[in-house]
Motif scaffolding. Structure first.
Motif, PDB file in Angstrom:
ATOM      1  N   VAL A  79       0.853  -1.190   0.000  1.00 21.20           N
ATOM      2  CA  VAL A  79       0.000   0.000   0.000  1.00 21.20           C
ATOM      3  C   VAL A  79       0.886   1.236   0.000  1.00 21.20           C
ATOM      4  O   VAL A  79       1.806   1.348   0.821  1.00 21.20           O
ATOM      5  CB  VAL A  79      -0.926   0.022   1.235  1.00 21.20           C
ATOM      6  N   CYS A  80       0.629   2.156  -0.916  1.00 18.05           N
ATOM      7  CA  CYS A  80       1.345   3.427  -0.958  1.00 18.05           C
ATOM      8  C   CYS A  80       0.453   4.431  -1.672  1.00 18.05           C
ATOM      9  O   CYS A  80      -0.607   4.066  -2.199  1.00 18.05           O
ATOM     10  CB  CYS A  80       2.698   3.296  -1.654  1.00 18.05           C
ATOM     11  N   HIS A  81       0.873   5.678  -1.715  1.00 15.00           N
ATOM     12  CA  HIS A  81      -0.001   6.679  -2.330  1.00 15.00           C
ATOM     13  C   HIS A  81      -0.051   6.552  -3.842  1.00 15.00           C
ATOM     14  O   HIS A  81      -1.095   6.777  -4.460  1.00 15.00           O
ATOM     15  CB  HIS A  81       0.441   8.096  -1.938  1.00 15.00           C
ATOM     16  N   GLY A  82       1.073   6.220  -4.447  1.00 13.57           N
ATOM     17  CA  GLY A  82       1.091   6.028  -5.890  1.00 13.57           C
ATOM     18  C   GLY A  82       1.541   7.231  -6.687  1.00 13.57           C
ATOM     19  O   GLY A  82       1.477   7.212  -7.915  1.00 13.57           O
ATOM     20  N   HIS A  83       2.034   8.278  -6.006  1.00 10.50           N
ATOM     21  CA  HIS A  83       2.466   9.477  -6.733  1.00 10.50           C
ATOM     22  C   HIS A  83       3.898   9.370  -7.224  1.00 10.50           C
ATOM     23  O   HIS A  83       4.347  10.211  -8.009  1.00 10.50           O
ATOM     24  CB  HIS A  83       2.314  10.716  -5.849  1.00 10.50           C
ATOM     25  N   GLU A  84       4.609   8.350  -6.745  1.00  4.81           N
ATOM     26  CA  GLU A  84       5.980   8.145  -7.181  1.00  4.81           C
ATOM     27  C   GLU A  84       6.260   6.650  -7.274  1.00  4.81           C
ATOM     28  O   GLU A  84       5.511   5.825  -6.750  1.00  4.81           O
ATOM     29  CB  GLU A  84       6.960   8.817  -6.213  1.00  4.81           C
ATOM     30  N   VAL A  85       7.325   6.328  -7.960  1.00  2.00           N
ATOM     31  CA  VAL A  85       7.673   4.930  -8.179  1.00  2.00           C
ATOM     32  C   VAL A  85       8.013   4.261  -6.842  1.00  2.00           C
ATOM     33  O   VAL A  85       8.846   4.771  -6.086  1.00  2.00           O
ATOM     34  CB  VAL A  85       8.873   4.836  -9.142  1.00  2.00           C
ATOM     35  N   PRO A  86       7.391   3.139  -6.516  1.00  6.70           N
ATOM     36  CA  PRO A  86       7.688   2.462  -5.245  1.00  6.70           C
ATOM     37  C   PRO A  86       9.032   1.754  -5.277  1.00  6.70           C
ATOM     38  O   PRO A  86       9.498   1.322  -6.335  1.00  6.70           O
ATOM     39  CB  PRO A  86       6.536   1.463  -5.105  1.00  6.70           C
ATOM     40  N   GLU A  87       9.618   1.604  -4.103  1.00  2.00           N
ATOM     41  CA  GLU A  87      10.898   0.902  -3.982  1.00  2.00           C
ATOM     42  C   GLU A  87      10.705  -0.578  -3.683  1.00  2.00           C
ATOM     43  O   GLU A  87      11.592  -1.387  -3.924  1.00  2.00           O
ATOM     44  CB  GLU A  87      11.737   1.546  -2.874  1.00  2.00           C
ATOM     45  N   THR A  88       9.541  -0.933  -3.147  1.00  3.21           N
ATOM     46  CA  THR A  88       9.276  -2.297  -2.709  1.00  3.21           C
ATOM     47  C   THR A  88       8.633  -3.115  -3.820  1.00  3.21           C
ATOM     48  O   THR A  88       7.658  -2.679  -4.433  1.00  3.21           O
ATOM     49  CB  THR A  88       8.337  -2.282  -1.482  1.00  3.21           C
ATOM     50  N   ASP A  89       9.167  -4.306  -4.086  1.00  3.29           N
ATOM     51  CA  ASP A  89       8.552  -5.210  -5.062  1.00  3.29           C
ATOM     52  C   ASP A  89       7.344  -5.897  -4.440  1.00  3.29           C
ATOM     53  O   ASP A  89       7.351  -6.256  -3.257  1.00  3.29           O
ATOM     54  CB  ASP A  89       9.567  -6.270  -5.509  1.00  3.29           C
ATOM     55  N   ALA A  90       6.308  -6.094  -5.243  1.00  4.44           N
ATOM     56  CA  ALA A  90       5.090  -6.717  -4.745  1.00  4.44           C
ATOM     57  C   ALA A  90       4.333  -7.348  -5.900  1.00  4.44           C
ATOM     58  O   ALA A  90       4.562  -7.024  -7.071  1.00  4.44           O
ATOM     59  CB  ALA A  90       4.208  -5.685  -4.041  1.00  4.44           C
ATOM     60  N   ASP A  91       3.418  -8.254  -5.568  1.00  2.00           N
ATOM     61  CA  ASP A  91       2.526  -8.832  -6.586  1.00  2.00           C
ATOM     62  C   ASP A  91       1.393  -7.884  -6.912  1.00  2.00           C
ATOM     63  O   ASP A  91       0.798  -7.968  -7.987  1.00  2.00           O
ATOM     64  CB  ASP A  91       1.944 -10.154  -6.086  1.00  2.00           C
ATOM     65  N   ARG A  92       1.105  -6.989  -5.959  1.00  2.00           N
ATOM     66  CA  ARG A  92       0.002  -6.048  -6.155  1.00  2.00           C
ATOM     67  C   ARG A  92       0.298  -4.770  -5.387  1.00  2.00           C
ATOM     68  O   ARG A  92       0.871  -4.800  -4.297  1.00  2.00           O
ATOM     69  CB  ARG A  92      -1.319  -6.656  -5.668  1.00  2.00           C
ATOM     70  N   TYR A  93      -0.107  -3.651  -5.973  1.00  2.00           N
ATOM     71  CA  TYR A  93       0.015  -2.351  -5.313  1.00  2.00           C
ATOM     72  C   TYR A  93      -1.378  -1.745  -5.166  1.00  2.00           C
ATOM     73  O   TYR A  93      -2.178  -1.766  -6.116  1.00  2.00           O
ATOM     74  CB  TYR A  93       0.893  -1.393  -6.128  1.00  2.00           C
ATOM     75  N   VAL A  94      -1.668  -1.219  -3.990  1.00  2.00           N
ATOM     76  CA  VAL A  94      -2.916  -0.500  -3.740  1.00  2.00           C
ATOM     77  C   VAL A  94      -2.568   0.967  -3.551  1.00  2.00           C
ATOM     78  O   VAL A  94      -1.771   1.309  -2.661  1.00  2.00           O
ATOM     79  CB  VAL A  94      -3.659  -1.050  -2.504  1.00  2.00           C
ATOM     80  N   VAL A  95      -3.140   1.827  -4.376  1.00  2.00           N
ATOM     81  CA  VAL A  95      -2.754   3.240  -4.408  1.00  2.00           C
ATOM     82  C   VAL A  95      -3.995   4.135  -4.475  1.00  2.00           C
ATOM     83  O   VAL A  95      -5.119   3.669  -4.649  1.00  2.00           O
ATOM     84  CB  VAL A  95      -1.850   3.535  -5.627  1.00  2.00           C
ATOM     85  N   GLY A  96      -3.743   5.432  -4.351  1.00  2.00           N
ATOM     86  CA  GLY A  96      -4.767   6.441  -4.571  1.00  2.00           C
ATOM     87  C   GLY A  96      -4.250   7.430  -5.603  1.00  2.00           C
ATOM     88  O   GLY A  96      -3.873   7.065  -6.700  1.00  2.00           O
ATOM     89  N   HIS A  97      -4.290   8.703  -5.255  1.00  2.00           N
ATOM     90  CA  HIS A  97      -3.641   9.794  -5.975  1.00  2.00           C
ATOM     91  C   HIS A  97      -4.467  10.409  -7.099  1.00  2.00           C
ATOM     92  O   HIS A  97      -4.625  11.622  -7.158  1.00  2.00           O
ATOM     93  CB  HIS A  97      -2.276   9.358  -6.510  1.00  2.00           C
ATOM     94  N   ASP A  98      -5.022   9.611  -8.008  1.00  2.00           N
ATOM     95  CA  ASP A  98      -5.691  10.205  -9.175  1.00  2.00           C
ATOM     96  C   ASP A  98      -7.179  10.509  -8.959  1.00  2.00           C
ATOM     97  O   ASP A  98      -7.777  11.186  -9.790  1.00  2.00           O
ATOM     98  CB  ASP A  98      -5.544   9.293 -10.397  1.00  2.00           C
ATOM     99  N   HIS A  99      -7.787   9.981  -7.911  1.00  2.00           N
ATOM    100  CA  HIS A  99      -9.215  10.204  -7.624  1.00  2.00           C
ATOM    101  C   HIS A  99     -10.100   9.772  -8.797  1.00  2.00           C
ATOM    102  O   HIS A  99     -10.853  10.571  -9.366  1.00  2.00           O
ATOM    103  CB  HIS A  99      -9.514  11.681  -7.312  1.00  2.00           C
ATOM    104  N   PRO A 100     -10.071   8.507  -9.207  1.00  2.00           N
ATOM    105  CA  PRO A 100     -10.815   8.096 -10.402  1.00  2.00           C
ATOM    106  C   PRO A 100     -12.334   8.145 -10.234  1.00  2.00           C
ATOM    107  O   PRO A 100     -12.874   7.788  -9.185  1.00  2.00           O
ATOM    108  CB  PRO A 100     -10.344   6.660 -10.624  1.00  2.00           C
ATOM    109  N   THR A 101     -12.999   8.588 -11.296  1.00  2.00           N
ATOM    110  CA  THR A 101     -14.456   8.513 -11.415  1.00  2.00           C
ATOM    111  C   THR A 101     -14.764   8.013 -12.816  1.00  2.00           C
ATOM    112  O   THR A 101     -13.927   8.096 -13.720  1.00  2.00           O
ATOM    113  CB  THR A 101     -15.153   9.874 -11.210  1.00  2.00           C
ATOM    114  N   ILE A 102     -15.971   7.503 -13.010  1.00  2.00           N
ATOM    115  CA  ILE A 102     -16.369   7.039 -14.332  1.00  2.00           C
ATOM    116  C   ILE A 102     -17.772   7.547 -14.646  1.00  2.00           C
ATOM    117  O   ILE A 102     -18.625   7.632 -13.756  1.00  2.00           O
ATOM    118  CB  ILE A 102     -16.308   5.495 -14.423  1.00  2.00           C
ATOM    119  N   ARG A 103     -17.969   7.931 -15.900  1.00  2.00           N
ATOM    120  CA  ARG A 103     -19.281   8.422 -16.325  1.00  2.00           C
ATOM    121  C   ARG A 103     -20.069   7.267 -16.927  1.00  2.00           C
ATOM    122  O   ARG A 103     -19.650   6.634 -17.890  1.00  2.00           O
ATOM    123  CB  ARG A 103     -19.138   9.551 -17.348  1.00  2.00           C
ATOM    124  N   ILE A 104     -21.231   7.018 -16.330  1.00  2.00           N
ATOM    125  CA  ILE A 104     -22.122   5.957 -16.796  1.00  2.00           C
ATOM    126  C   ILE A 104     -23.518   6.541 -16.934  1.00  2.00           C
ATOM    127  O   ILE A 104     -24.075   7.067 -15.961  1.00  2.00           O
ATOM    128  CB  ILE A 104     -22.140   4.773 -15.806  1.00  2.00           C
TER     129      ILE A 104
END
Length: 226
Positions: free
Chosen positions: A122-147
């Protein structure tokens, strides 16, 4: 590890993850909604902790909103988050984001640049992480979708996004953040360097009224359906 979506948060087994609380937003400037955004954040966070009874809660960056000042209400809000976790016996941890330059003025609890939960980081996602992982959970962009003409906050899940790993991007927990509409976005349009193939990002929307997750095809396919 069982994952679950709920009110813009992600539950990873015994860990609750929220991103982009932007505490202090709406307390000044030109916004016309000083609106209880702080009390809304605390009340919804408390409800999540009570429902899921996690061992720990992690803020995936941008706990704070302002880069330069900390409005008086911020300390009260952060205390409310602490209290919600303390009453549930959960530990609260912060992975700082790009907005958290004043974090030390209101937070003296556990802080990790990148926080591992099993095979997930888990990290914010605004910069490249240093830790290797199978999955990253991030925020930063505030995604929305129009439906059907309506914009809704969404989660984005993409396989093979960063160093072959899956990336899960959370919507902003603060409802004052309008977010970015991802329907037509390409990888270069995202601020996070972890998203490298927008066509493979699968959006999901949490439907509060039905208390269920609505899943949609990857953006590359979804665009052709609209």
């Amino acid at each position: 590890m069982t994952d679950a979506y709920d009110d813009r948060a992600l539950v990873l087994g015994d860990t609750l993850v929220v991103a982009d609380l932007h505490v202090g937003r709406g307390t000044g400037g030109s916004l016309e909604l000083p609106v209880g955004s702080s009390s809304d954040v605390v009340e919804r966070f408390r409800s999540l902790v009570e429902r899921h009874d996690p061992d720990e809660a992690v803020v995936a960056g941008d706990l704070l909103h302002s880069f330069q000042t900390v409005p008086r209400t911020v300390e009260t809000t952060v205390a409310g988050l602490r209290s919600a976790c303390r009453e549930a016996g959960a530990r609260l941890l912060v992975t700082p984001g790009n907005h958290d330059t004043m974090l030390d003025s209101v937070w003296d609890g556990p802080t990790e640049r990148e926080y591992r939960v099993g095979d997930t980081v888990v990290c914010h996602g605004h910069e490249v992480p240093e830790t290797d992982a199978d999955r990253y959970v991030v925020g930063h962009d505030h995604p929305t979708i129009r439906i059907e003409g309506q914009r809704r906050p969404c989660y984005l899940v993409g396989t093979d996004q960063y160093r072959g790993a899956e990336v899960v991007m959370l919507p902003s927990f603060n409802r004052l953040n309008a977010g970015v509409e991802v329907n037509d976005m390409r990888a270069d349009d995202f601020q996070s360097p972890l998203l490298t193939d927008a066509d493979r990002l699968e959006p999901s929307v949490w439907d509060e009224s039905g208390r269920e997750t609505l899943s949609f095809p990857p953006l590359g396919e979804f665009r052709r359906m609209l």
